[in-house]
Motif scaffolding. Structure first.
Motif, PDB file in Angstrom:
ATOM      1  N   ILE A 267      12.922  10.807   8.448  1.00  0.00           N
ATOM      2  CA  ILE A 267      11.567  10.663   7.894  1.00  0.00           C
ATOM      3  C   ILE A 267      10.714   9.793   8.816  1.00  0.00           C
ATOM      4  O   ILE A 267       9.587  10.131   9.167  1.00  0.00           O
TER       5      ILE A 267
ATOM      6  N   ALA B 169       1.709   3.406   2.447  1.00  0.00           N
ATOM      7  CA  ALA B 169       1.119   4.584   3.071  1.00  0.00           C
ATOM      8  C   ALA B 169       1.845   5.060   4.321  1.00  0.00           C
ATOM      9  O   ALA B 169       1.894   6.246   4.590  1.00  0.00           O
ATOM     10  N   CYS B 170       2.424   4.130   5.103  1.00  0.00           N
ATOM     11  CA  CYS B 170       2.950   4.559   6.410  1.00  0.00           C
ATOM     12  C   CYS B 170       4.310   5.214   6.293  1.00  0.00           C
ATOM     13  O   CYS B 170       4.709   5.975   7.161  1.00  0.00           O
ATOM     14  N   ARG B 171       5.027   4.925   5.238  1.00  0.00           N
ATOM     15  CA  ARG B 171       6.337   5.501   4.928  1.00  0.00           C
ATOM     16  C   ARG B 171       7.442   5.050   5.879  1.00  0.00           C
ATOM     17  O   ARG B 171       8.529   5.622   5.878  1.00  0.00           O
TER      18      ARG B 171
ATOM     19  N   MET C  84       9.797  11.525  12.019  1.00  0.00           N
ATOM     20  CA  MET C  84       8.784  12.555  11.792  1.00  0.00           C
ATOM     21  C   MET C  84       7.430  11.907  11.500  1.00  0.00           C
ATOM     22  O   MET C  84       6.402  12.370  11.996  1.00  0.00           O
ATOM     23  N   ALA C  85       7.445  10.818  10.729  1.00  0.00           N
ATOM     24  CA  ALA C  85       6.175  10.137  10.436  1.00  0.00           C
ATOM     25  C   ALA C  85       5.531   9.699  11.743  1.00  0.00           C
ATOM     26  O   ALA C  85       4.320   9.854  11.938  1.00  0.00           O
TER      27      ALA C  85
ATOM     28  N   ILE D 217      10.801   3.294   4.179  1.00  0.00           N
ATOM     29  CA  ILE D 217      11.653   4.003   3.222  1.00  0.00           C
ATOM     30  C   ILE D 217      13.127   3.670   3.489  1.00  0.00           C
ATOM     31  O   ILE D 217      13.574   3.678   4.626  1.00  0.00           O
TER      32      ILE D 217
ATOM     33  N   LEU E 154       4.235   9.954  -0.621  1.00  0.00           N
ATOM     34  CA  LEU E 154       4.060   8.919  -1.634  1.00  0.00           C
ATOM     35  C   LEU E 154       4.039   9.495  -3.043  1.00  0.00           C
ATOM     36  O   LEU E 154       4.693   9.016  -3.937  1.00  0.00           O
TER      37      LEU E 154
ATOM     38  N   PHE F 271       0.829  -1.202   0.000  1.00  0.00           N
ATOM     39  CA  PHE F 271       0.000   0.000   0.000  1.00  0.00           C
ATOM     40  C   PHE F 271       0.870   1.262   0.000  1.00  0.00           C
ATOM     41  O   PHE F 271       0.533   2.254  -0.618  1.00  0.00           O
TER      42      PHE F 271
ATOM     43  N   THR G 256       7.004  -1.513  -1.602  1.00  0.00           N
ATOM     44  CA  THR G 256       6.456  -1.460  -2.959  1.00  0.00           C
ATOM     45  C   THR G 256       7.536  -1.631  -4.023  1.00  0.00           C
ATOM     46  O   THR G 256       7.265  -1.490  -5.198  1.00  0.00           O
TER      47      THR G 256
ATOM     48  N   VAL H 197       2.041  10.862  13.416  1.00  0.00           N
ATOM     49  CA  VAL H 197       0.966   9.920  13.750  1.00  0.00           C
ATOM     50  C   VAL H 197       0.590  10.066  15.222  1.00  0.00           C
ATOM     51  O   VAL H 197      -0.593  10.140  15.584  1.00  0.00           O
TER      52      VAL H 197
ATOM     53  N   LYS I 228      -3.920   9.388   1.959  1.00  0.00           N
ATOM     54  CA  LYS I 228      -3.402   8.018   1.996  1.00  0.00           C
ATOM     55  C   LYS I 228      -2.134   7.908   2.832  1.00  0.00           C
ATOM     56  O   LYS I 228      -2.036   7.058   3.697  1.00  0.00           O
ATOM     57  N   CYS I 229      -1.162   8.749   2.531  1.00  0.00           N
ATOM     58  CA  CYS I 229       0.105   8.536   3.225  1.00  0.00           C
ATOM     59  C   CYS I 229       0.308   9.519   4.366  1.00  0.00           C
ATOM     60  O   CYS I 229      -0.112  10.660   4.317  1.00  0.00           O
ATOM     61  N   THR I 230       0.955   9.011   5.385  1.00  0.00           N
ATOM     62  CA  THR I 230       1.124   9.755   6.629  1.00  0.00           C
ATOM     63  C   THR I 230       1.754  11.123   6.428  1.00  0.00           C
ATOM     64  O   THR I 230       1.281  12.121   6.952  1.00  0.00           O
ATOM     65  N   MET I 231       2.849  11.161   5.658  1.00  0.00           N
ATOM     66  CA  MET I 231       3.640  12.380   5.551  1.00  0.00           C
ATOM     67  C   MET I 231       2.822  13.540   5.029  1.00  0.00           C
ATOM     68  O   MET I 231       2.848  14.637   5.564  1.00  0.00           O
TER      69      MET I 231
ATOM     70  N   ALA J 254      10.933  16.590   5.583  1.00  0.00           N
ATOM     71  CA  ALA J 254      10.448  15.217   5.744  1.00  0.00           C
ATOM     72  C   ALA J 254       9.266  14.954   4.819  1.00  0.00           C
ATOM     73  O   ALA J 254       9.148  13.880   4.235  1.00  0.00           O
TER      74      ALA J 254
ATOM     75  N   LEU K 177      15.413   7.652  -2.528  1.00  0.00           N
ATOM     76  CA  LEU K 177      14.595   7.044  -1.488  1.00  0.00           C
ATOM     77  C   LEU K 177      13.536   6.163  -2.129  1.00  0.00           C
ATOM     78  O   LEU K 177      13.044   6.470  -3.211  1.00  0.00           O
TER      79      LEU K 177
ATOM     80  N   GLU L 152      -0.723  14.185   7.364  1.00  0.00           N
ATOM     81  CA  GLU L 152      -0.509  14.818   8.660  1.00  0.00           C
ATOM     82  C   GLU L 152       0.460  15.989   8.539  1.00  0.00           C
ATOM     83  O   GLU L 152       0.310  16.990   9.222  1.00  0.00           O
TER      84      GLU L 152
END
Ligand code: FMN
Ligand code: SF4
Ligand code: SF4
Ligand code: SF4
Ligand code: FES
Lengths: 575, 632
Positions: A82, A45-47, A85-86, A50, B536, A43, A63, A90, B493-496, B530, A58, B499
């Motif tokens: 990254i 999405a959460c990154r 920070m992600a 990476i 994405l 998916f 994926t 969250v 969709k993606c966190t970065m 970041a 990167l 948010e």
């Protein structure tokens, strides 16, 4: 494809891995990802996954397909920045109520935040959304804790083919919801709990009903009776490191008796009973050549799915209640008589411990009530909940003494215990009707579809064993189009069977399910009797109460009925 | 139905000759601009009124392009955008089909039409009042002499304001479909070579070489492939793709068919935002006509090529312009981007190899196939060939749609074509490339508008949005404006991106509201890096650009907001204070009595004062004071 990838300066060979992330994981590096699940489509999405290659590019490892000659680093300052920070972002949106959260200790977010040393959250937390979906019979969904990884959405669509939940809203207003934002209980959700199994956080948890059990135990007027499903023992051996399933059950019995439970029975016994009824029903249909193929009916999630999406097959479902339903119905009707109990004002309070969230829903089915209109099963606890209860009581199961389970509803054969794995019910039927208790290798394994050809008195019998609801749906379509033809089909909603049920401890990935499967077959190996037909305690109840399988008396308490449902709302069409 | 089907190239050529002859025979061609800008200014009413007036005055007009029986051979028609939207509705009157002799009227109203018919159309007189006048009072009879047009180079927009977009014959009359004919005469490999040689880069924002992209897809062996045209155009203030789709739809269809031939696809999709009803209608009509004439369907121009095109109306989310989200949306799924690779050229629409190009990219293709790569390369600079359309908005005299050779200086666009900053104010910066772009400060205004140079100053050419800002613009506020847009358009969709944009916006808002604190700039920078590294899709990756570029060039403005609690541009109201000018105050106490929080005090007949700590900036005092003594 195979080859070698340089990971953090070390060459790592890869072979069949589908993604770079798999290669990294197999090399022993945990990136603490949130949105990756091996059985689901990547998916991105959460990154968290990476990584950086030698050119400073990167990429999300989940994926990216692995390719020979890749050269990547998993923990450069840039990617760590990254990830940190992600996580800070969250957590800025997360209630951070770890102490009171059901998932604490098993939460991937907690784990990741800890691992990457997130030490500050500079962002203001939003107001909590008070709307928690706890109206249904089986699951609680709390979007406040959701990190929008999409795992639940994908498992519900890709593995279960139900599509009960999806993303709603855009941008920072995104959330997971059913269509029209109705609660799960007003959707087509089949209560399988596979979303819960893949949720990295505490956003989806089993509906906690341990309090009801504690209340019942404390209530003088309740005779508290427990039953334990086959797969729960695999969860207990796993959780407590107990040698084998029978030992785990003996220790669990000690625990329950210490808590004040009156009787502890084994669902394996009623699994044997199910075979008597179901095999008889099956052979009867084969002889008459009607209502075939027969579908097994022990999985309540499958039943609801069939009622919703394939009502044209309801007539083909076995009318047998599930083993849970049979044991509960029997206990409420005959236990006092069998044990010469004078209940007086006391009522039997039936608790079943299941690997499955859908069993909670099954207990609420309108067809499964006693003559007085009371539910046959009062409470269903999942494996997760029983472990929680044991924790509350301070039991380390491994250290407890062993107590035999209670008679007369505990003795069982190997044919009963293997109900916990995909292929088990089919194998038990074969043992009962075809080979007198021999192992049927062709029924075993966690493959999505298994097919076996048998012969019953000159009539060819084609067996299909399918697990995963979407796989079942595809099979049904193939039957409808005439592309496939079978005589009997075992359907289990969860991949691998009940050992992977939504109520089992997490992690609940295929890797864990494989181990649990071994525990179950091990228990079969240890069982003195193999053929359900040889279970003396099942024989006894026919002699005492039911006459013979599929008799009128047997039908009265051991069989049930089904009704079509609306394809959109999941509600009974007739109501 | 069509008069005849175009079966072979010769049919096309003979139709072209016939149209040219018909047009040449026209005594007068009256073209009213019905582009979106002019429609908004009332062109619809003007069209009807003018038609009525012509009839009333007995001026017979052609009922059809080929209707030659009419006495005066006057053609009254409409076109797509003619360019100077700000001065619409625009009316072009060309005698003897010669636009060099034409008369261009602007800001035409219903009240003007009788006069236009009587004086200009019947008697050839020019109505001075309706001509365009520049800031110095010079008026221009023919649009071609207006600097706004003179400095432009029209390629993709060439036909847009000059033909009736709803008549395929007019497109054919000016050489339409000859590019396709050329392509079909050669091989797919030759077409791709020509495209690669031309150096055309995608105009949708990414700037990827079109020929290279086609080549990737051509190499795929799948039997089914798709050509997709991206007409989502979600950048706020951008409307060049709309203008082309509305005003020259056949050029897009032709470009797509050439692409189909090059990669071996037989099906095309055009994704248009539903908020562009005119473009949707125009494209729909164009597809219908092309089918009727045999230019879509089986055996196109006798070549054996098969191709058809469908339209998908998008719900108008910015992110749906991102190619993978767009494809998902055509497939009926939620418009969410997915990670690349695989690129659409390998696995695109319904999992099939797909090329997706922007409207303007496709509009360039027929010209390249007709005139050759070398002619295309006569415009532009190394690495950025051809022309590019831009929309100029903001504090500018002539806002509108323009087309210039790539490599034109930004200052030429602003001052020469755009006519300079509004009210002769000083230029502060130009936001180039929309919300994904960056702010180029005035001292970099002579940057060459090509992909590399614009990138070097921290912006992107993008789809070509230019927002001109004068000294009154606060750069923190500008960054906030664009962040508001991207954060609301993030797909979630993606966190970065989801948010990160939310938190960047939060900090920018806080700074503008006067609540900025030490550390905010650093957090903002950390977030920006970041988010651009970690998102994405390109929406998230480029969302921090306005913040990064304003921090790069205008950091002191951020600092002034945070540390000095001042907005240097005087734009952010949070920093404004109500105060009483002692010289003007008569000490009447009227304001003090009206102030809802009792923030005003003083002695009668002496100047009063406002306690700014208590003041809630409601403005009641200023409205009350009869002597104008209270200022904000
Ligand atoms: C958020 C986002 C929005 C986009 N919007 C558009 C758009 O409206 N039109 C467009 O042509 N390309 C848009 N793009 C670029 C497309 O993804 C794609 O690169 C382009 O359509 C390719 O065509 P080209 O090579 O001809 O430019 C967008 C990209 C992103 C990330
Ligand atoms: S319980 Fe099963 S059916 Fe229901 S939402 Fe979760 S995955 Fe879907
Ligand atoms: S509920 Fe859980 S699995 Fe579903 S998106 Fe949220 S965090 Fe992921
Ligand atoms: S960067 Fe933004 S728009 Fe793109 S996938 Fe992520 S959330 Fe969606
Ligand atoms: S695991 Fe790759 S982005 Fe989540």
């Amino acid at each position: 494809m195979s080859g070698t990838i340089i990971i953090n300066n070390q060459p790592v060979a890869f072979d069949k891995e589908k993604s770079l992330l798999e290669v990294i994981t197999n090399a022993g590096i945990d990136l603490h990802t949130l949105c990756y699940n091996k059985q689901l489509a990547p998916f991105g999405a959460c990154r968290m996954c990476i990584v950086e290659n030698e050119k400073g590019m990167l990429m999300t490892a989940c994926t990216t397909a692995p390719a020979d000659g890749m050269n990547i680093k998993t923990h450069t300052p840039r990617v760590n920045r990254i990830r940190k920070m992600a996580l800070e972002l969250v957590l800025g949106n997360h209630p951070s109520e770890c102490q009171t959260c059901d998932k604490s200790g098993h939460c991937r977010l907690q784990d990741a935040a800890n691992a990457y040393g997130v030490d500050k959250i500079r962002f203001k937390k939003p107001e909590k959304d008070p709307k928690v979906d706890n109206l249904g019979p089986s699951l609680i969904r709390d979007n406040n804790k959701c990190v929008l990884c999409g795992n639940c959405v994908r498992v519900c669509e890709e593995i279960q083919g139900v599509k009960a939940i999806n993303f709603a809203g855009r941008g920072s207003n995104s959330k997971i919801a059913c269509a029209f934002d109705v609660p799960l209980s007003e959707s087509t959700c089949i209560n399988c709990g596979q979303c819960l199994a893949v949720c990295p956080t505490g956003a989806i948890t089993p509906l906690d009903q341990t309090w009801k059990v504690k209340e019942a135990i404390a209530d003088e007027n309740k005779l508290v009776v427990f039953q334990f499903a086959p797969s729960v023992r695999a969860a207990l051996t796993e959780e407590y490191g107990i040698e084998n399933a029978p030992k785990a059950m003996a220790k669990a019995t000690t625990a329950l008796k210490m808590m004040g439970v009156d009787y502890v029975f084994d669902t394996n016994w009623s699994a044997d009973l199910t075979i008597w009824e179901e095999a008889t029903e099956f052979l009867g249909r084969v002889a008459k050549g009607e209502r075939l193929p027969l579908f097994t009916s022990c999985c309540p999630a499958w039943i609801k799915y069939c009622e919703e999406f394939y009502p044209e097959f309801l007539n083909n479902l076995s009318t047998c209640k599930s083993p849970q339903g049979m044991l509960s119905a029997y206990v409420k009707k005959y236990l006092a008589d069998d044990l010469n109990l004078d209940l007086g004002d006391k009522k039997i309070f039936m608790v079943s411990v299941m690997p499955c969230t859908a069993k909670k829903y099954e207990a609420s089915r309108k067809q499964l009530v006693t003559k007085d209109g009371e539910p046959e099963t009062d409470v269903v606890l999942t494996s997760q909940e029983i472990i929680k209860l044991f924790r509350e009581y301070g039991f380390n199961l491994a250290d407890l003494a062993e107590t035999p389970m209670d008679n007369p509803l505990s003795q069982h054969t190997g044919g009963g215990v293997i109900f916990g794995v995909s292929g088990g019910v089919a194998e038990a039927v074969v043992r009962y009707a075809f080979n007198d208790g021999a192992v049927v290798e062709a029924c075993r394994g966690t493959q999505e579809l298994k097919e076996i050809d048998l012969d019953y008195k000159g009539i060819p019998v084609k067996v299909a064993i399918v697990n995963g609801m979407d796989n079942a749906g595809k099979l049904l379509d193939a039957i409808k189009s005439g592309e496939k033809e079978y005589t009997i089909i075992e359907v289990m909603c969860c991949r691998g069977g009940c050992i992977g049920g939504g109520g089992q401890p997490v992690p609940n990935e295929m890797a864990q399910r494989e181990l649990r499967k071994d525990t179950i077959y091990d228990a079969d190996y240890l069982a003195a009797l193999k053929n359900p037909a040889d279970n003396p305690d099942v024989k006894a109840i026919y002699e005492r109460h039911l006459g013979e399988p599929n008799s009128h008396a047997a039908h009265e308490i051991l069989h049930t009925s089904y009704e079509p449902r609306d394809k959109v709302t999941g509600q009974w069409s007739k109501d | 139905m069509a008069d005849f089907k175009i079966n072979i190239v010769a049919d096309l050529e003979s139709l072209k000759d016939k149209v040219s002859a018909a047009r040449a025979a026209e005594k007068i061609r009256i073209s009213l601009c019905m582009g979106n800008g002019c429609l908004a200014a009332g062109a619809g009413e003007v069209y009807d009124a003018l038609k009525e007036s012509l009839e009333k005055h007995g001026v017979a007009t052609k009922s059809d392009l080929f209707d030659e029986g009419v006495k005066d051979n006057i053609n009254y028609t409409h076109t797509g955008c003619q360019g100077m939207c700000q001065h619409g509705p625009l009316l072009q009157i060309d005698p003897e089909n010669n636009s060099d002799k034409g008369i261009t009227y602007m800001k035409v109203t219903v009240d003007d039409v009788d006069e236009i018919v009587e004086k200009t159309i019947m008697n050839g007189e020019v109505i001075e009042r309706l001509l365009h006048k520049d800031a110095n009072g010079v008026s221009y009879k023919n649009y071609k002499d207006i600097p706004f047009y003179q400095l432009q180079t029209f390629v993709t927009m060439k036909d847009c304001g000059r033909i009736n977009p709803h008549d395929i014959r007019e497109y054919i009359g000016i050489g339409g479909y000859l590019g396709l004919a050329n392509a079909l005469k050669s091989t797919p490999a030759d077409v791709i070579k020509t495209m690669t040689d031309s150096g055309l880069k995608g105009r949708g924002g990414g700037g990827f070489p079109t020929g290279v992209k086609w080549n990737f897809c051509a190499k795929e062996t799948a039997p089914k492939k798709y050509v997709v045209c991206n007409g989502d155009e979600g950048d706020p203030g951008a409307f060049m793709d709309d203008a082309i789709m509305d005003g020259s739809p056949q050029s897009i269809l032709e470009g797509m068919r050439i692409a189909g031939f090059a990669i071996g696809a037989d099906e095309g999709w055009i994704y248009v935002r539903a908020e562009y009803p005119h473009a949707v209608k125009s494209l729909g009509k164009a597809i219908e006509e092309a089918r009727e004439y045999g230019l879509l369907g089986d055996n196109i121009l006798g070549s054996g090529m098969k191709f058809d095109i469908h339209i998908k109306e998008g719900a108008g989310a910015f992110v749906c312009g991102e190619e993978t989200a767009l494809l998902a949306s055509i497939e009926g799924k939620r418009g969410m981007p997915r990670p690349k690779p695989p690129f659409p050229a390998h696995s695109g629409l319904f999992g099939k190899p797909t090329i997706i190009n922007n409207v303007e990219t496709f509009a360039n293709v027929p010209k390249i196939m007709l005139l050759g790569a070398d002619v295309f390369k006569q415009n532009g600079v190394e690495g950025s060939y051809g022309t590019k359309t831009f929309s100029i908005t903001g504090d500018i005299v002539n806002s509108g749609l323009i087309e210039v050779p790539m490599g034109t200086k930004m200052s030429d666009i602003v001052y020469k074509i755009g006519g300079g900053v509004l009210n002769n104010a000083k230029l502060k910066a130009v936001q180039v490339g929309g919300p994904s772009g960056g702010c180029v400060p005035a001292d970099k205004a002579d940057v060459s508008m090509d992909y590399d140079s614009v990138k070097a100053v921290g912006a992107i050419v993008g789809s070509g949005g230019l927002v001109v800002m004068s000294e009154t613009a606060c750069m923190v506020d500008v960054a906030k404006y664009f962040m508001t847009f991207t954060q609301s358009e993030s797909c979630g969709k993606c966190t970065m991106c989801r948010e990160g944009t939310k938190r960047m916006l939060e900090i920018l808002t806080k700074i503008c509201d006067g609540r900025g604190e030490d550390g905010d700039i650093e957090t903002l920078e950390e977030l920006a890096k970041a988010v651009s590294d970690g998102s994405l899709c390109a929406l998230g990756k480029t969302a921090p650009n306005p913040v990064l570029s304003t921090l790069r060039y205008f950091r002191s403005e951020y600092e002034a907001h945070i540390y000095d609690k001042k907005c240097p541009a005087g734009k952010c109201t949070a920093f404004k204070k109500y105060h009483i000018i002692p010289d003007k105050c008569k000490g009447c106490s009227a304001c003090a009595r009206k102030c809802p929080v009792g923030a005003i005090s003083g002695e009668l007949k002496k100047p009063f004062v406002i306690d700014s700590e208590k003041c809630i900036k409601c403005g009641v005092c200023a409205a009350t004071c009869k002597f104008g003594a209270i200022e904000f």
